[in-house]
Motif scaffolding. Structure first.
Motif, PDB file in Angstrom:
ATOM      1  N   ASP A 195       0.741  -1.440  -0.012  1.00  0.00           N
ATOM      2  CA  ASP A 195       0.008  -0.092   0.213  1.00  0.00           C
ATOM      3  C   ASP A 195       0.749   1.268   0.051  1.00  0.00           C
ATOM      4  O   ASP A 195       0.493   2.480  -0.006  1.00  0.00           O
ATOM      5  N   GLU A 196       2.246   1.095   0.407  1.00  0.00           N
ATOM      6  CA  GLU A 196       3.251   2.351   0.209  1.00  0.00           C
ATOM      7  C   GLU A 196       3.218   2.917  -1.146  1.00  0.00           C
ATOM      8  O   GLU A 196       3.750   1.727  -1.889  1.00  0.00           O
ATOM      9  N   LYS A 197       2.938   3.959  -1.759  1.00  0.00           N
ATOM     10  CA  LYS A 197       3.434   4.683  -2.919  1.00  0.00           C
ATOM     11  C   LYS A 197       4.545   4.916  -3.161  1.00  0.00           C
ATOM     12  O   LYS A 197       5.409   5.653  -2.524  1.00  0.00           O
ATOM     13  N   TRP A 198       5.193   4.467  -4.448  1.00  0.00           N
ATOM     14  CA  TRP A 198       6.490   5.059  -4.771  1.00  0.00           C
ATOM     15  C   TRP A 198       6.322   5.893  -6.114  1.00  0.00           C
ATOM     16  O   TRP A 198       5.661   5.415  -7.000  1.00  0.00           O
ATOM     17  N   TYR A 199       7.093   6.731  -6.361  1.00  0.00           N
ATOM     18  CA  TYR A 199       7.091   7.738  -7.546  1.00  0.00           C
ATOM     19  C   TYR A 199       8.450   7.068  -8.189  1.00  0.00           C
ATOM     20  O   TYR A 199       9.714   7.450  -7.822  1.00  0.00           O
ATOM     21  N   ASN A 200       8.266   6.621  -9.541  1.00  0.00           N
ATOM     22  CA  ASN A 200       9.392   6.095 -10.346  1.00  0.00           C
ATOM     23  C   ASN A 200       9.405   7.022 -11.585  1.00  0.00           C
ATOM     24  O   ASN A 200       8.430   7.528 -12.129  1.00  0.00           O
ATOM     25  N   ILE A 201      10.853   7.626 -11.831  1.00  0.00           N
ATOM     26  CA  ILE A 201      11.156   8.468 -12.771  1.00  0.00           C
ATOM     27  C   ILE A 201      12.328   7.728 -13.643  1.00  0.00           C
ATOM     28  O   ILE A 201      13.371   7.227 -13.139  1.00  0.00           O
ATOM     29  N   ILE A 202      12.158   7.995 -15.178  1.00  0.00           N
ATOM     30  CA  ILE A 202      13.153   7.740 -15.883  1.00  0.00           C
ATOM     31  C   ILE A 202      13.646   9.129 -16.541  1.00  0.00           C
ATOM     32  O   ILE A 202      12.805   9.676 -17.129  1.00  0.00           O
ATOM     33  N   LEU A 203      14.827   9.561 -16.494  1.00  0.00           N
ATOM     34  CA  LEU A 203      15.294  10.758 -16.980  1.00  0.00           C
ATOM     35  C   LEU A 203      16.348  10.499 -18.091  1.00  0.00           C
ATOM     36  O   LEU A 203      16.988   9.615 -18.016  1.00  0.00           O
ATOM     37  N   LYS A 204      16.276  11.555 -18.908  1.00  0.00           N
ATOM     38  CA  LYS A 204      17.298  11.452 -20.023  1.00  0.00           C
ATOM     39  C   LYS A 204      18.301  12.635 -20.385  1.00  0.00           C
ATOM     40  O   LYS A 204      17.816  13.818 -20.032  1.00  0.00           O
ATOM     41  N   ARG A 205      19.356  12.415 -20.396  1.00  0.00           N
ATOM     42  CA  ARG A 205      20.267  13.675 -20.743  1.00  0.00           C
ATOM     43  C   ARG A 205      20.257  14.259 -22.309  1.00  0.00           C
ATOM     44  O   ARG A 205      20.089  13.100 -23.251  1.00  0.00           O
ATOM     45  N   GLY A 206      19.976  15.137 -22.570  1.00  0.00           N
ATOM     46  CA  GLY A 206      19.903  15.825 -23.834  1.00  0.00           C
ATOM     47  C   GLY A 206      20.694  16.931 -23.903  1.00  0.00           C
ATOM     48  O   GLY A 206      21.486  17.557 -22.982  1.00  0.00           O
ATOM     49  N   TYR A 207      20.583  17.622 -25.139  1.00  0.00           N
ATOM     50  CA  TYR A 207      21.416  19.081 -25.327  1.00  0.00           C
ATOM     51  C   TYR A 207      20.329  20.128 -25.804  1.00  0.00           C
ATOM     52  O   TYR A 207      20.351  21.392 -25.434  1.00  0.00           O
ATOM     53  N   ILE A 208      19.363  19.825 -26.631  1.00  0.00           N
ATOM     54  CA  ILE A 208      18.544  20.661 -27.336  1.00  0.00           C
ATOM     55  C   ILE A 208      17.842  21.616 -26.145  1.00  0.00           C
ATOM     56  O   ILE A 208      17.607  22.865 -26.416  1.00  0.00           O
ATOM     57  N   ILE A 209      17.482  21.007 -24.948  1.00  0.00           N
ATOM     58  CA  ILE A 209      16.497  21.396 -23.858  1.00  0.00           C
ATOM     59  C   ILE A 209      17.193  22.650 -23.443  1.00  0.00           C
ATOM     60  O   ILE A 209      16.611  23.687 -22.571  1.00  0.00           O
ATOM     61  N   ILE A 210      18.582  22.638 -23.259  1.00  0.00           N
ATOM     62  CA  ILE A 210      19.287  23.604 -22.645  1.00  0.00           C
ATOM     63  C   ILE A 210      18.946  25.297 -23.191  1.00  0.00           C
ATOM     64  O   ILE A 210      18.480  25.955 -22.610  1.00  0.00           O
ATOM     65  N   GLU A 211      19.175  25.033 -24.577  1.00  0.00           N
ATOM     66  CA  GLU A 211      18.898  26.328 -25.222  1.00  0.00           C
ATOM     67  C   GLU A 211      17.568  26.841 -24.992  1.00  0.00           C
ATOM     68  O   GLU A 211      17.003  27.981 -25.130  1.00  0.00           O
ATOM     69  N   TYR A 212      16.486  25.907 -24.995  1.00  0.00           N
ATOM     70  CA  TYR A 212      15.068  26.217 -24.908  1.00  0.00           C
ATOM     71  C   TYR A 212      14.779  26.770 -23.615  1.00  0.00           C
ATOM     72  O   TYR A 212      14.230  27.793 -23.468  1.00  0.00           O
ATOM     73  N   ARG A 213      15.445  26.153 -22.509  1.00  0.00           N
ATOM     74  CA  ARG A 213      15.194  26.788 -21.169  1.00  0.00           C
ATOM     75  C   ARG A 213      15.723  28.140 -21.011  1.00  0.00           C
ATOM     76  O   ARG A 213      15.218  28.937 -20.255  1.00  0.00           O
ATOM     77  N   LYS A 214      17.084  28.267 -21.619  1.00  0.00           N
ATOM     78  CA  LYS A 214      17.718  29.741 -21.547  1.00  0.00           C
ATOM     79  C   LYS A 214      16.785  30.697 -22.131  1.00  0.00           C
ATOM     80  O   LYS A 214      16.499  31.796 -21.783  1.00  0.00           O
ATOM     81  N   GLN A 215      16.264  30.357 -23.232  1.00  0.00           N
ATOM     82  CA  GLN A 215      15.563  31.295 -23.966  1.00  0.00           C
ATOM     83  C   GLN A 215      13.926  31.546 -23.222  1.00  0.00           C
ATOM     84  O   GLN A 215      13.691  32.591 -23.227  1.00  0.00           O
ATOM     85  N   TYR A 216      13.362  30.360 -22.646  1.00  0.00           N
ATOM     86  CA  TYR A 216      12.274  30.433 -21.853  1.00  0.00           C
ATOM     87  C   TYR A 216      12.582  31.396 -20.750  1.00  0.00           C
ATOM     88  O   TYR A 216      11.812  32.270 -20.319  1.00  0.00           O
ATOM     89  N   SER A 217      13.725  31.407 -19.878  1.00  0.00           N
ATOM     90  CA  SER A 217      13.836  32.178 -18.830  1.00  0.00           C
ATOM     91  C   SER A 217      14.235  33.551 -19.254  1.00  0.00           C
ATOM     92  O   SER A 217      13.759  34.213 -18.509  1.00  0.00           O
ATOM     93  N   LYS A 218      14.617  33.867 -20.467  1.00  0.00           N
ATOM     94  CA  LYS A 218      14.904  35.396 -20.711  1.00  0.00           C
ATOM     95  C   LYS A 218      13.520  35.774 -20.989  1.00  0.00           C
ATOM     96  O   LYS A 218      13.214  36.977 -20.613  1.00  0.00           O
ATOM     97  N   THR A 219      12.676  35.012 -21.746  1.00  0.00           N
ATOM     98  CA  THR A 219      11.367  35.504 -21.744  1.00  0.00           C
ATOM     99  C   THR A 219      10.517  35.902 -20.743  1.00  0.00           C
ATOM    100  O   THR A 219      10.047  36.912 -20.368  1.00  0.00           O
ATOM    101  N   ILE A 220      10.504  35.065 -19.589  1.00  0.00           N
ATOM    102  CA  ILE A 220      10.044  35.372 -18.307  1.00  0.00           C
ATOM    103  C   ILE A 220      10.408  36.508 -17.710  1.00  0.00           C
ATOM    104  O   ILE A 220       9.805  37.278 -17.127  1.00  0.00           O
ATOM    105  N   LYS A 221      11.848  36.812 -17.771  1.00  0.00           N
ATOM    106  CA  LYS A 221      12.492  38.061 -17.090  1.00  0.00           C
ATOM    107  C   LYS A 221      11.913  39.238 -17.843  1.00  0.00           C
ATOM    108  O   LYS A 221      11.921  40.350 -17.277  1.00  0.00           O
ATOM    109  N   LYS A 222      11.864  39.213 -19.160  1.00  0.00           N
ATOM    110  CA  LYS A 222      10.993  40.311 -19.871  1.00  0.00           C
ATOM    111  C   LYS A 222      10.026  40.800 -19.151  1.00  0.00           C
ATOM    112  O   LYS A 222       9.511  41.907 -19.180  1.00  0.00           O
TER     113      LYS A 222
END
Length: 222
Positions: A195-222
């Protein structure tokens, strides 16, 4: 609070002390648990003869399973007693090492952190996830698991940080190299604790997401 002698939080040190005192009971309760469904999900995402880091190997159960399936495995744990027993069980030397000491770069195809880094607080987790992402090869993956919920603190002699989908997504914003590939909820694999619940995650390393997050962050700051 941080223990200045080893850069370990007080809760983290108490957790290691717990496992060094209760290692036999812990191994007895976990070593023979059938965890093949989750292990196989992880292995299906890896290349043949992949390099795996068992990040908090505990009893050595998962290290042994991966070795038996032809993978190259390194194992570490913060408990010197668990390292001793895991080494004897698996036939390879489990290194005595804190999660915060991970320093490899692009070494592993997969990092297996099953019910291990859940003993870190959120500040430590952000730092350790960054180290884990750097230790992965391009397109490498991480499996990790946490108790499901919103609790943070000492419980049964150990420090725990629990997560939900929302709180984990918020934490992962601090690690731009990693994206969530798969997440799911399971019951505890140990008999009598289903009955104890566990949260399982698979994460993947990538590169494209870095630039996307940087641009998103700049947009939010504006």
């Amino acid at each position: 609070m941080i223990n200045k002698n080893n850069n370990q939080s007080v809760g983290g040190q108490l957790t290691i002390d717990y496992y060094n005192k209760n290692y036999y009971a812990f191994v007895e309760s976990t070593q023979n648990v059938d965890f093949s469904d989750t292990q196989n999900i992880f292995m299906d995402l890896l290349p043949e003869e992949a390099d795996i880091l068992d990040f908090g190997c505990g009893s050595g159960r998962d290290t042994k399973y991966f070795l038996e399936h032809g993978y190259h495995v390194e194992a570490i744990d913060g408990s010197i007693e668990l390292c001793r027993l895991a080494s004897a069980y698996t036939g390879i030397k489990a290194r005595h090492m804190l999660f915060q000491e991970l320093s490899e770069r692009e070494r592993y195809d997969g990092i297996w952190a099953c019910a291990s880094i859940l003993h870190l607080n959120k500040a430590e987790l952000s730092d350790v996830f960054e180290k884990m992402s750097q230790a992965l090869k391009k397109n490498g993956i991480i499996y990790t698991s946490f108790k499901y919920g919103d609790f943070e603190g000492m419980r049964n002699g150990r420090y725990f940080t629990d997560f939900t989908e929302e709180s984990f997504a918020a934490l992962l914003n601090n690690t731009p190299l990693l994206t969530i590939e798969k997440q799911w909820i399971t019951g505890d694999a140990r008999q009598g604790r289903e009955d104890e619940k566990w949260y399982n995650i698979i994460l993947k390393r990538g590169y494209i997401i870095i630039e996307y997050r940087k641009q998103y962050s700049k947009t939010i700051k504006k």
